[in-house]
Design a protein around this motif. Structure first.
Motif, PDB file in Angstrom:
ATOM      1  N   ARG A   1      41.864  46.237  41.387  1.00 47.84           N
ATOM      2  CA  ARG A   1      42.354  45.446  39.592  1.00 47.84           C
ATOM      3  C   ARG A   1      42.426  44.263  39.863  1.00 47.84           C
ATOM      4  O   ARG A   1      41.996  43.641  38.313  1.00 47.84           O
ATOM      5  CB  ARG A   1      44.094  46.202  39.089  1.00 47.84           C
ATOM      6  N   LEU A   2      42.930  43.374  40.373  1.00 46.95           N
ATOM      7  CA  LEU A   2      42.917  42.232  40.598  1.00 46.95           C
ATOM      8  C   LEU A   2      40.853  41.347  40.781  1.00 46.95           C
ATOM      9  O   LEU A   2      41.099  40.794  40.339  1.00 46.95           O
ATOM     10  CB  LEU A   2      43.728  41.250  41.798  1.00 46.95           C
ATOM     11  N   TYR A   3      40.987  42.278  41.764  1.00 47.80           N
ATOM     12  CA  TYR A   3      39.375  42.089  41.751  1.00 47.80           C
ATOM     13  C   TYR A   3      38.018  42.169  40.457  1.00 47.80           C
ATOM     14  O   TYR A   3      37.301  41.717  40.152  1.00 47.80           O
ATOM     15  CB  TYR A   3      38.118  42.575  43.027  1.00 47.80           C
ATOM     16  N   ALA A   4      38.626  43.058  39.620  1.00 49.50           N
ATOM     17  CA  ALA A   4      37.807  43.130  38.527  1.00 49.50           C
ATOM     18  C   ALA A   4      38.510  42.004  36.989  1.00 49.50           C
ATOM     19  O   ALA A   4      37.148  41.867  36.664  1.00 49.50           O
ATOM     20  CB  ALA A   4      38.117  44.995  37.357  1.00 49.50           C
ATOM     21  N   LEU A   5      39.262  41.374  37.657  1.00 50.96           N
ATOM     22  CA  LEU A   5      39.728  41.346  36.446  1.00 50.96           C
ATOM     23  C   LEU A   5      39.484  39.553  37.140  1.00 50.96           C
ATOM     24  O   LEU A   5      39.208  39.598  36.154  1.00 50.96           O
ATOM     25  CB  LEU A   5      41.728  40.835  36.647  1.00 50.96           C
ATOM     26  N   LEU A   6      39.248  39.227  37.926  1.00 49.57           N
ATOM     27  CA  LEU A   6      38.312  38.216  38.697  1.00 49.57           C
ATOM     28  C   LEU A   6      37.361  37.787  37.881  1.00 49.57           C
ATOM     29  O   LEU A   6      36.892  36.947  37.328  1.00 49.57           O
ATOM     30  CB  LEU A   6      39.038  38.244  40.039  1.00 49.57           C
ATOM     31  N   THR A   7      36.012  39.011  38.281  1.00 49.06           N
ATOM     32  CA  THR A   7      35.402  38.777  37.821  1.00 49.06           C
ATOM     33  C   THR A   7      35.081  39.054  36.526  1.00 49.06           C
ATOM     34  O   THR A   7      34.259  38.486  35.653  1.00 49.06           O
ATOM     35  CB  THR A   7      34.262  40.776  38.205  1.00 49.06           C
ATOM     36  N   GLU A   8      35.720  39.670  35.994  1.00 49.52           N
ATOM     37  CA  GLU A   8      35.744  39.721  34.012  1.00 49.52           C
ATOM     38  C   GLU A   8      35.700  38.209  33.621  1.00 49.52           C
ATOM     39  O   GLU A   8      35.636  37.761  32.650  1.00 49.52           O
ATOM     40  CB  GLU A   8      36.397  40.676  34.022  1.00 49.52           C
ATOM     41  N   SER A   9      36.407  37.102  33.887  1.00 45.21           N
ATOM     42  CA  SER A   9      36.700  35.878  34.098  1.00 45.21           C
ATOM     43  C   SER A   9      36.181  35.183  34.887  1.00 45.21           C
ATOM     44  O   SER A   9      36.399  33.949  34.660  1.00 45.21           O
ATOM     45  CB  SER A   9      38.464  35.745  34.758  1.00 45.21           C
ATOM     46  N   GLY A  10      34.718  35.269  34.834  1.00 47.64           N
ATOM     47  CA  GLY A  10      33.766  34.735  35.860  1.00 47.64           C
ATOM     48  C   GLY A  10      34.022  34.067  36.985  1.00 47.64           C
ATOM     49  O   GLY A  10      33.285  32.874  37.568  1.00 47.64           O
ATOM     50  N   PHE A  11      34.822  34.562  37.866  1.00 42.23           N
ATOM     51  CA  PHE A  11      34.557  33.851  39.472  1.00 42.23           C
ATOM     52  C   PHE A  11      34.183  35.878  40.155  1.00 42.23           C
ATOM     53  O   PHE A  11      34.556  36.696  40.117  1.00 42.23           O
ATOM     54  CB  PHE A  11      35.851  34.297  39.618  1.00 42.23           C
ATOM     55  N   GLN A  12      33.875  35.362  41.402  1.00 41.23           N
ATOM     56  CA  GLN A  12      33.602  35.851  42.683  1.00 41.23           C
ATOM     57  C   GLN A  12      34.207  35.989  43.501  1.00 41.23           C
ATOM     58  O   GLN A  12      34.060  34.639  44.332  1.00 41.23           O
ATOM     59  CB  GLN A  12      31.491  35.276  43.208  1.00 41.23           C
ATOM     60  N   PRO A  13      34.744  36.868  44.079  1.00 35.26           N
ATOM     61  CA  PRO A  13      35.978  37.123  45.063  1.00 35.26           C
ATOM     62  C   PRO A  13      34.772  37.300  46.586  1.00 35.26           C
ATOM     63  O   PRO A  13      34.000  37.762  46.676  1.00 35.26           O
ATOM     64  CB  PRO A  13      36.449  38.529  44.559  1.00 35.26           C
ATOM     65  N   VAL A  14      35.207  36.001  47.620  1.00 36.40           N
ATOM     66  CA  VAL A  14      34.874  36.009  48.802  1.00 36.40           C
ATOM     67  C   VAL A  14      35.165  36.141  50.061  1.00 36.40           C
ATOM     68  O   VAL A  14      34.474  36.382  50.466  1.00 36.40           O
ATOM     69  CB  VAL A  14      33.739  34.430  48.387  1.00 36.40           C
ATOM     70  N   ARG A  15      36.579  36.437  49.379  1.00 34.63           N
ATOM     71  CA  ARG A  15      37.239  36.794  51.002  1.00 34.63           C
ATOM     72  C   ARG A  15      38.740  37.557  50.289  1.00 34.63           C
ATOM     73  O   ARG A  15      39.912  36.561  49.526  1.00 34.63           O
ATOM     74  CB  ARG A  15      37.488  34.962  51.949  1.00 34.63           C
ATOM     75  N   TYR A  16      38.642  38.164  51.082  1.00 28.68           N
ATOM     76  CA  TYR A  16      40.261  39.045  51.603  1.00 28.68           C
ATOM     77  C   TYR A  16      41.501  38.494  52.334  1.00 28.68           C
ATOM     78  O   TYR A  16      40.440  38.804  53.106  1.00 28.68           O
ATOM     79  CB  TYR A  16      40.637  40.518  50.880  1.00 28.68           C
ATOM     80  N   GLY A  17      42.280  38.341  51.859  1.00 28.45           N
ATOM     81  CA  GLY A  17      43.358  37.847  53.544  1.00 28.45           C
ATOM     82  C   GLY A  17      44.874  38.856  53.129  1.00 28.45           C
ATOM     83  O   GLY A  17      44.928  39.460  51.571  1.00 28.45           O
ATOM     84  N   ILE A  18      45.793  38.908  54.116  1.00 27.56           N
ATOM     85  CA  ILE A  18      46.800  38.428  53.972  1.00 27.56           C
ATOM     86  C   ILE A  18      48.065  37.513  53.765  1.00 27.56           C
ATOM     87  O   ILE A  18      47.547  36.766  54.154  1.00 27.56           O
ATOM     88  CB  ILE A  18      47.931  39.728  55.411  1.00 27.56           C
ATOM     89  N   SER A  19      48.748  36.928  52.836  1.00 27.38           N
ATOM     90  CA  SER A  19      49.754  36.608  52.701  1.00 27.38           C
ATOM     91  C   SER A  19      50.544  36.296  53.658  1.00 27.38           C
ATOM     92  O   SER A  19      51.236  37.399  53.762  1.00 27.38           O
ATOM     93  CB  SER A  19      49.863  36.135  51.648  1.00 27.38           C
ATOM     94  N   GLN A  20      50.914  35.164  54.068  1.00 24.29           N
ATOM     95  CA  GLN A  20      51.897  35.388  54.847  1.00 24.29           C
ATOM     96  C   GLN A  20      53.426  34.779  53.655  1.00 24.29           C
ATOM     97  O   GLN A  20      54.500  34.396  54.383  1.00 24.29           O
ATOM     98  CB  GLN A  20      52.098  34.035  55.930  1.00 24.29           C
ATOM     99  N   ARG A  21      53.291  34.843  52.771  1.00 28.12           N
ATOM    100  CA  ARG A  21      54.240  33.635  52.141  1.00 28.12           C
ATOM    101  C   ARG A  21      55.083  34.408  51.522  1.00 28.12           C
ATOM    102  O   ARG A  21      56.562  34.336  51.798  1.00 28.12           O
ATOM    103  CB  ARG A  21      53.660  33.178  50.733  1.00 28.12           C
TER     104      ARG A  21
END
Length: 287
Positions: free
Chosen positions: A255-275
């Motif tokens: 759902r996040l990737y779809a939202l980013l694409t709709e907003s004019g962004f191209q997702p290029v890297r996925y990872g696990i957050s340590q925060r």
């Protein structure tokens, strides 16, 4: 006529002086939430109840607020969101204090290593220019980005945090990103555990798109409800995110990737957050 002894009269006076009737807990404030009348992402009105959770354990909870959070799911896009978002009056209650981990400079030496790992993922796409951090929290990410040669600029809705960051010599503004302007487009915008706090995430993403130069990087981290760990926490009735009072949304990767694409962004890297627990971290480029 009933005549009491002196001792009885003294005891009666003492009891009246010390007795206090039990006071009921204060009721939740009227107008605490502004209800979502449609899905905040796709605007579909086809949504229904998903679950409810007790949020009274949260450090920013106050008895003036409701102790129960109600979650909905959109039938059209499957987005999961809270029943409503806080009114200004309720936000003032939530913002009365700051969690220790969000105080500017908190545990900076250790947090610096976490931030460095995030920044080094960005360096494959941008190596200099303005780094705008939206909701900078303890400011570790901005201060570490400055070490790498970026020009740091911070945004946060907590005025105390903004004043503290300015003491570190960093440009900081108490302003909503949707209204913010930069003299020159940014190279990097980070929203580290911020998007889920925005009543309407598309507004924040459109603002980020406007503030970035072409090819600029958007760095996002937030909880991933599609993670197996999330599902395990649910199965054990131990998932803290259903009771996070400052969260309005729960995303999974798709759902996040779809939202980013709709907003004019191209997702290029996925990872696990340590925060934080069960969080994902991704990089998207302004298309």
């Amino acid at each position: 006529l009933h005549v009491r002894s002196r001792r009885q009269r003294q005891m009666c006076i003492r009891d009246r002086a010390t007795y206090r009737p039990a006071m009921p807990p204060p009721a939740a404030m009227a107008g605490e939430l502004i209800d979502y009348l449609a899905c905040p992402l796709c605007e579909s009105k086809a949504f229904g109840p998903l679950c409810s959770a007790d949020c009274s354990h949260h450090p920013r909870y106050s008895p003036e607020l409701s102790r129960t959070m109600h979650w909905r799911q959109c039938s059209a896009c499957r987005h999961v969101f809270r029943s409503g978002y806080y009114s200004d009056a309720a936000l003032n209650i939530v913002f009365r204090g700051t969690n220790e981990s969000q105080v500017v400079g908190y545990d900076l030496e250790r947090q610096r290593y976490v931030s460095a790992q995030m920044i080094e993922k960005v360096l494959a796409y941008q190596t200099r220019g303005t780094w705008l951090d939206v909701g900078f929290g303890n400011a570790s990410l901005l201060l570490t980005a400055q070490e790498y040669g970026f020009e740091p600029v911070g945004l946060d809705l907590r005025s105390q945090s903004v004043n503290e960051l300015r003491k570190w010599g960093v440009a900081a503004h108490c302003q909503d990103v949707a209204e913010f302007q930069l003299p020159q487009p940014a190279s990097v915008i980070s929203m580290a555990d911020v998007l889920e706090h925005m009543p309407f995430p598309k507004v924040g993403l459109h603002a980020a798109h406007r503030l970035l130069h072409p090819g600029g990087v958007l760095l996002i981290s937030l909880p991933n409800m599609g993670s197996p760990v999330w599902k395990a926490l649910d199965a054990n009735n131990a998932n803290p995110y259903w009771g996070e009072i400052e969260h309005y949304h729960n995303f999974d990767r798709d759902r996040l990737y779809a939202l980013l694409t709709e907003s004019g962004f191209q997702p290029v890297r996925y990872g696990i957050s340590q925060r934080y627990r069960v969080c994902m971290e991704l990089i998207a480029v302004k298309a």
